[in-house]
Design a protein around this motif. Structure first.
Motif, PDB file in Angstrom:
ATOM      1  N   MET A   1       0.837  -1.186   0.000  1.00  0.00           N
ATOM      2  CA  MET A   1       0.000   0.000   0.000  1.00  0.00           C
ATOM      3  C   MET A   1       0.885   1.255   0.000  1.00  0.00           C
ATOM      4  SD  MET A   1      -3.255   0.492   2.354  1.00  0.00           S
ATOM      5  CE  MET A   1      -3.434   2.014   3.186  1.00  0.00           C
ATOM      6  N   LYS A   2       0.445   2.277  -0.748  1.00  0.00           N
ATOM      7  CA  LYS A   2       1.209   3.512  -0.838  1.00  0.00           C
ATOM      8  C   LYS A   2       1.100   4.344   0.430  1.00  0.00           C
ATOM      9  CE  LYS A   2       1.988   5.477  -5.251  1.00  0.00           C
ATOM     10  NZ  LYS A   2       1.507   6.359  -6.297  1.00  0.00           N
ATOM     11  N   ARG A   3       2.218   4.954   0.773  1.00  0.00           N
ATOM     12  CA  ARG A   3       2.250   5.815   1.954  1.00  0.00           C
ATOM     13  C   ARG A   3       1.717   7.197   1.565  1.00  0.00           C
ATOM     14  NH1 ARG A   3       5.572   9.607   4.105  1.00  0.00           N
ATOM     15  NH2 ARG A   3       7.111   9.524   2.450  1.00  0.00           N
ATOM     16  N   ARG A   4       0.929   7.809   2.429  1.00  0.00           N
ATOM     17  CA  ARG A   4       0.411   9.151   2.169  1.00  0.00           C
ATOM     18  C   ARG A   4       1.502  10.184   2.382  1.00  0.00           C
ATOM     19  NH1 ARG A   4      -5.568   9.917   4.667  1.00  0.00           N
ATOM     20  NH2 ARG A   4      -6.649   8.965   2.930  1.00  0.00           N
ATOM     21  N   LYS A   5       1.480  11.214   1.526  1.00  0.00           N
ATOM     22  CA  LYS A   5       2.464  12.293   1.657  1.00  0.00           C
ATOM     23  C   LYS A   5       1.894  13.398   2.533  1.00  0.00           C
ATOM     24  CE  LYS A   5       4.464  11.401  -2.789  1.00  0.00           C
ATOM     25  NZ  LYS A   5       4.104  11.500  -4.168  1.00  0.00           N
TER      26      LYS A   5
ATOM     27  N   LYS B   1       4.537  17.312   0.018  1.00  0.00           N
ATOM     28  CA  LYS B   1       3.932  17.690  -1.257  1.00  0.00           C
ATOM     29  C   LYS B   1       4.487  19.033  -1.740  1.00  0.00           C
ATOM     30  CE  LYS B   1      -0.519  15.391  -0.748  1.00  0.00           C
ATOM     31  NZ  LYS B   1      -1.963  15.622  -0.601  1.00  0.00           N
TER      32      LYS B   1
END
Length: 123
Positions: free
Chosen positions: A1-5, A10
Motif C-alpha cells: 500500500m502507498k504511503r500518504r504524503k 507535497k
C-alpha cells in the motif's frame, strides 16, 4: 500500500518537480514559437546550400566541384535547441530576491521567505 504524503512533503516535491516557463514569453505561445524556431534555421541552411550549389553549376570539372564543396562545409549550419523550463522553487526565489532588491518587500520578511524556500528545496 502507498504511503500518504504530508503537506510539507507535497510542497517540497512541488518546488522541485513543477516547472515554469522562464524564457520571458507567454507559455501558450510556445506551441507556435517552438515550431517556428525549429523551422527557421533549417530553411536558412537549405537556402544557403542551394545558393552555393547553384553557383557551382556548369561544366563538371574537379576544381569547381571541390571549391563548391569547400564553401558548403566552410560554415557551420545554423541550429536551434529547446531549453527546458525552470523548477518552481528557483522561479519563486528569483521573484522574491528581485522584490527585496527593488524595495517592494521588507528585507527582513524577504530574507525569511528566501530561507524558507531554500529549506524546502533541500530536504
Amino acid at each position: 500500500m502507498k504511503r500518504r504524503k504530508s503537506p510539507q512533503e507535497k510542497k517540497r516535491l512541488s518546488y522541485t518537480k513543477d516547472r515554469r516557463n522562464d524564457y520571458g514569453e507567454n507559455d501558450k505561445s510556445s506551441r507556435k514559437s517552438i515550431r517556428r524556431n525549429k523551422r527557421t534555421p533549417h530553411r536558412a541552411n537549405r537556402h544557403r546550400d542551394h545558393q552555393v550549389l547553384e553557383a557551382a553549376r556548369g561544366a563538371a570539372d574537379e576544381q569547381s566541384g571541390e571549391a563548391a564543396e569547400e564553401r558548403l562545409y566552410a560554415r557551420r549550419p545554423k541550429r536551434w535547441k529547446k531549453v527546458r523550463d525552470a523548477p518552481l522553487g528557483e522561479i519563486l526565489l528569483g521573484r522574491i530576491e528581485r522584490r527585496v532588491k527593488r524595495g517592494i518587500h521588507d528585507p527582513g520578511t524577504g530574507r525569511k521567505r528566501i530561507r524558507r524556500i531554500r529549506r524546502r528545496q533541500k530536504v
